[in-house]
Design an enzyme around this catalytic site. Structure first.
Site, mmCIF file in Angstrom:
data_model
loop_
_atom_site.group_PDB
_atom_site.id
_atom_site.type_symbol
_atom_site.label_atom_id
_atom_site.label_comp_id
_atom_site.label_asym_id
_atom_site.label_seq_id
_atom_site.Cartn_x
_atom_site.Cartn_y
_atom_site.Cartn_z
ATOM 1 N N SER A 35 25.544 66.213 22.773
ATOM 2 C CA SER A 35 24.320 66.106 23.428
ATOM 3 C C SER A 35 24.661 64.715 23.713
ATOM 4 O O SER A 35 25.520 63.767 23.112
ATOM 5 C CB SER A 35 23.138 66.121 22.324
ATOM 6 O OG SER A 35 22.621 66.699 21.965
ATOM 7 N N ARG B 237 20.789 59.472 13.397
ATOM 8 C CA ARG B 237 22.032 58.820 14.564
ATOM 9 C C ARG B 237 23.289 57.726 14.350
ATOM 10 O O ARG B 237 23.440 57.643 15.664
ATOM 11 C CB ARG B 237 21.157 59.347 16.676
ATOM 12 C CG ARG B 237 20.576 61.011 16.462
ATOM 13 C CD ARG B 237 21.886 61.967 16.882
ATOM 14 N NE ARG B 237 21.558 63.118 17.382
ATOM 15 C CZ ARG B 237 20.750 64.122 16.778
ATOM 16 N NH1 ARG B 237 20.680 63.980 15.178
ATOM 17 N NH2 ARG B 237 20.900 64.718 17.431
ATOM 18 N N GLU C 101 25.136 59.025 22.844
ATOM 19 C CA GLU C 101 25.494 59.365 21.230
ATOM 20 C C GLU C 101 26.899 59.943 21.559
ATOM 21 O O GLU C 101 27.232 59.555 20.482
ATOM 22 C CB GLU C 101 24.544 61.095 21.196
ATOM 23 C CG GLU C 101 25.058 61.308 19.570
ATOM 24 C CD GLU C 101 24.247 62.361 19.426
ATOM 25 O OE1 GLU C 101 24.584 63.362 19.088
ATOM 26 O OE2 GLU C 101 22.793 62.687 20.175
#
Length: 303
Positions: A227, A177, A297
């Site tokens: 998310s 990520r 995120e």
């Protein structure tokens, strides 16, 4: 903004909107009025916009299709450069059994997946249902079903505010990520070279069907930014939020999804303050219950 208005209109010939609400251009459907919204078609226009903003010290953001962004509801007296409409050039180069896709950063993963499928090229099947552009996917090293965009990258060409340079895959520092592009915000992605391999059509179709079905079954349909948090080592963020009893928590028109705890939904007229309140509340509760610090995120801009 002293002198910027005149300079921008004199030097930049591309599409430009003034005093425009940014919310319709973001999947969250949240965001205030921006002084300028520009839609560059090529690298020269993009670099010109960045250079003009830096020269006049005007705040600016470069975004793709705004699929993982919370943009503040207050007015933004600056420039938003939107790549998800026109910045979409694509070409191909065959190298033996492989094919190199050379794509502008504004091309969506869906568009790339469709083109790869037509050419019987594998690698993008599981990624093509992730909303957003190639450039945005590289920033967070987007992944699905064990496949990550960083695994396909041969080279990334960037503009760092002073000049154009190329980064090899290792120089992009892809990991879970994240990437070098998240750490160095001055790096603006211009184009990307992806290496794809020949794969039987039936396998490509089956993989894409799996990816599509998973997304339809597991992710909410209302406006969101995807998310909200990265998954910590202890457990997926959505599972921790569920265990903490936070599903359904509401502030204004923003709420934590009952379907997936790692999604915050806009039920109509949610503000950025509503969403930020939920984010902070979740982080405090998860730290209290599990001693885990959730890391966002999504990108939080103009807040």
């Amino acid at each position: 903004m002293d002198g910027f208005d005149e300079l921008l209109k004199k030097k930049y010939a591309g599409e430009l909107q003034e005093n425009v609400l940014i919310a319709p251009y973001l999947t969250f459907r949240i965001g205030g009025v921006c002084r300028y919204l520009a839609f560059p078609e090529d690298e020269e226009e993009l670099m010109l916009l960045i250079s003009l903003a830096k020269y006049k010290q005007v705040p600016f953001y470069v975004i793709g299709k705004g699929s993982n962004i919370l943009f503040g509801s207050r007015e933004f007296n600056g420039l938003v450069i939107y790549l998800g409409t026109r910045f979409k050039r694509l070409s191909f180069l065959s190298e033996g059994e492989d094919t190199i896709f050379k794509s502008s950063a504004g091309k969506t993963l869906w568009e790339l997946g469709e083109e790869a499928s037509r050419r019987s090229l594998g690698g993008l099947e599981f990624l093509s249902y992730i909303p957003g552009t190639l450039g945005g996917a590289l920033v967070t090293n987007a992944e699905a079903h064990g496949a990550s965009i960083g695994d396909l990258v041969e080279e990334v060409v960037i503009f760092d505010g002073e000049g154009v340079r190329s980064l090899s895959n290792p120089e992009c520092e892809f990991s879970y990520r994240t990437s070098i592009f998240e750490k160095k915000r001055s790096y603006v992605i211009l184009r990307v070279l992806l290496r794809l391999k020949n794969r039987p059509d039936r396998i490509i179709a089956a993989n894409r069907d799996t990816a599509k079905a998973f997304r339809m079954d597991h992710q909410p349909k209302k406006p969101s930014a995807g998310s909200i948090f990265k998954n910590p080592k202890l457990a997926p963020a959505g599972l921790l939020i569920d265990r903490a009893g936070l599903k359904g928590l509401t502030r204004g028109d923003a709420c934590i999804s009952m379907e997936h705890g790692n999604f915050i939904l806009n039920n109509g007229k949610a503000s950025s303050d509503d969403v930020l309140w939920l984010i902070h509340t979740v982080r405090r509760k998860i730290f209290h219950d599990f001693a885990v610090i959730l890391e966002p995120e999504i990108k939080i801009l103009n807040c």
